[in-house]
Write a protein that holds these residues in place. Sequence first.
Motif, PDB file in Angstrom:
ATOM      1  N   GLN A 217     -15.440 -52.768  23.588  1.00 57.07           N
ATOM      2  CA  GLN A 217     -16.357 -51.980  24.404  1.00 57.07           C
ATOM      3  C   GLN A 217     -15.675 -51.399  25.644  1.00 57.07           C
ATOM      4  OE1 GLN A 217     -19.666 -54.630  25.207  1.00 57.07           O
ATOM      5  NE2 GLN A 217     -20.725 -54.022  23.351  1.00 57.07           N
ATOM      6  N   SER A 218     -14.783 -52.170  26.260  1.00 55.65           N
ATOM      7  CA  SER A 218     -14.221 -51.746  27.547  1.00 55.65           C
ATOM      8  C   SER A 218     -12.985 -50.860  27.412  1.00 55.65           C
ATOM      9  CB  SER A 218     -13.875 -52.972  28.399  1.00 55.65           C
ATOM     10  OG  SER A 218     -12.867 -53.760  27.798  1.00 55.65           O
ATOM     11  N   ALA A 219     -12.195 -51.038  26.361  1.00 58.32           N
ATOM     12  CA  ALA A 219     -10.919 -50.329  26.257  1.00 58.32           C
ATOM     13  C   ALA A 219     -11.053 -48.809  26.341  1.00 58.32           C
ATOM     14  CB  ALA A 219     -10.199 -50.735  24.969  1.00 58.32           C
ATOM     15  N   PRO A 220     -12.036 -48.170  25.667  1.00 60.58           N
ATOM     16  CA  PRO A 220     -12.128 -46.712  25.795  1.00 60.58           C
ATOM     17  C   PRO A 220     -12.365 -46.242  27.231  1.00 60.58           C
ATOM     18  CG  PRO A 220     -13.358 -47.468  23.881  1.00 60.58           C
ATOM     19  CD  PRO A 220     -12.985 -48.690  24.655  1.00 60.58           C
ATOM     20  N   ILE A 221     -13.115 -47.012  27.997  1.00 57.59           N
ATOM     21  CA  ILE A 221     -13.393 -46.618  29.382  1.00 57.59           C
ATOM     22  C   ILE A 221     -12.182 -46.897  30.270  1.00 57.59           C
ATOM     23  CG2 ILE A 221     -14.892 -47.054  31.371  1.00 57.59           C
ATOM     24  CD1 ILE A 221     -17.119 -47.646  29.355  1.00 57.59           C
TER      25      ILE A 221
END
Length: 563
Positions: A217-221
């Motif tokens: 969930q966090s890696a793209p952001i």
Amino acid sequence: MSIPNPGRAEAGLAADGRTVADVGAGVGADAAVDTDVVVIGAGFAGLYGVHRFRQDGLSVRGFERGSGVGGTWFWNRYPGARCDIESIYYSYSFSDELQQDWTWTHRYATQPELLAYLNHVADRFDLRRSFSFDTSVTSAVFDDDTQTWVVGTDRGETVRCRFVVMATGPLSTPVDPQIPGLAEFGGQVLRTSDWPADVDLAGKRVAIVGTGSSCIQSAPIIADQAEHLYVVQRTPQFSIPAWNRAYDEDEIARIKAGYPRMREDAWATVGGILYEQPDHDPLTADPQQREAWLERTWARGGYLMIASYPNVVFDEEVNALVGEFVKTKLRARIRDEDVAGRLMPTYPFAAKRLCVDTDYFEIYNRDDVTLVDLRESGIDHVEAAGIVRDDGSRIDLDVIVLATGFHALTGAILAMDLRGRGGVRIQDKWSGSASNYLGFALAGFPNLFMVNGPGSVGVLYNMIPAAEQHIDFAADTIAYLDAHGLASVEPTEDAEKSWSAHVNEVAEQSVYPKANTWYMGDNVLGKPREFLAYAGGGPAYFRHFAQEAADGYPGFVLRERSS
């Protein structure tokens, strides 16, 4: 969702004629307690617990280590944190007024929206006044003489109560990896499980360690914020696109009008969520028919890919068909064939918790994102400048993000000084296995109830209705005890052994034991390897509770009050 307790013909006798008189001392009717129930945790389960017990006329004290309500959604504030169950299902069903009053904005709610919802619930039902915040429960010791619990906190307070409810959350105790030299790192170490409010990653070289849901969930952001992102992967993951979108007004109106029927129908499904089911057997269907159906389930997206076929986790051939379809879809999202190969899972589909993503695999098409595959070369140590791998190569870093998972289902309970009859410690009871009855209660630990505990359906079901069911069963059981002048309830040893055997028997028929996962306790050094959930589905699981109530609790020992 309350299960009725029909009452016995004769107080003091179990349905099978067993005496319920305690061999030792009982609790007197005038035994001094500070409160009837202590609830530990102010997440979904704890908030509903306080509400339900107060509705039943019981006095309640709640304790929460955070400074506010929210549980998981108070602590997990990392970029991109989002529920992987659709909002309209991942919400309370106990109040239709609440359902009509609250309007979800998106199919999958973000952490801020979920936290706002839980704060709204706390305010609407005036729940905060029952909680002590910034307070951790450090001990709970059963007093055999008075048949009550003595609960201690890190603030030095001691509370005596009749019942303890462990609403501590199955994924609330993070695991810190044992990486040599991590303390020597000269940059910033962050944890997705306790994300600070003022993080600025602009222009920084960032490594995120772990590739579970928090990373996905966090890696793209983070990739959009950082100068360069290194994703440190030990095990590739299956992840299904969420296809998240905003709800429009007409859709919300239809949802609110249909809530009662939707809840009833969802309750009867294996996972607690409504979904279209196939009209064919995948092993005998025409390949074009099967492919068309899998395309529909892919377009539906999210965690429901696990429901593409009813037997996907129990039939290895079906599992392989679905897994290969999903991997084909994942490969199509990644341009570099070598990188795509390193991102492909090698375990059975959904044997690890299925992830839900928004543009996760697409980040590997960027020049400023690098996959670090620990299967090729592990981490030897961390030094001031960054990570040194086993092959001697170095990754210079400014920030290391630990997304390394949780001590699932047992961690929060084992962290306490919890002692039952005769001073038996939970650490000793669970030294070889997290044995219990129904994922709900423990032999030797009277009047202590777990919500979505080990051996429950919780983490394989929609956890909110599962939590409501546990709280309702606890409340109904307390009402039964009080109506019959009984002091305590705890499982029999035989019931506990039988349930543990049943949980393992069902799991052994599935693909779950074929992967190293937190489901199996594999991510915590020294944790016994066993399947920590009930894989038989919601309807079968909840029938066990209904049968217990209808038959007068044959799986429990009920003890009388002393005069």
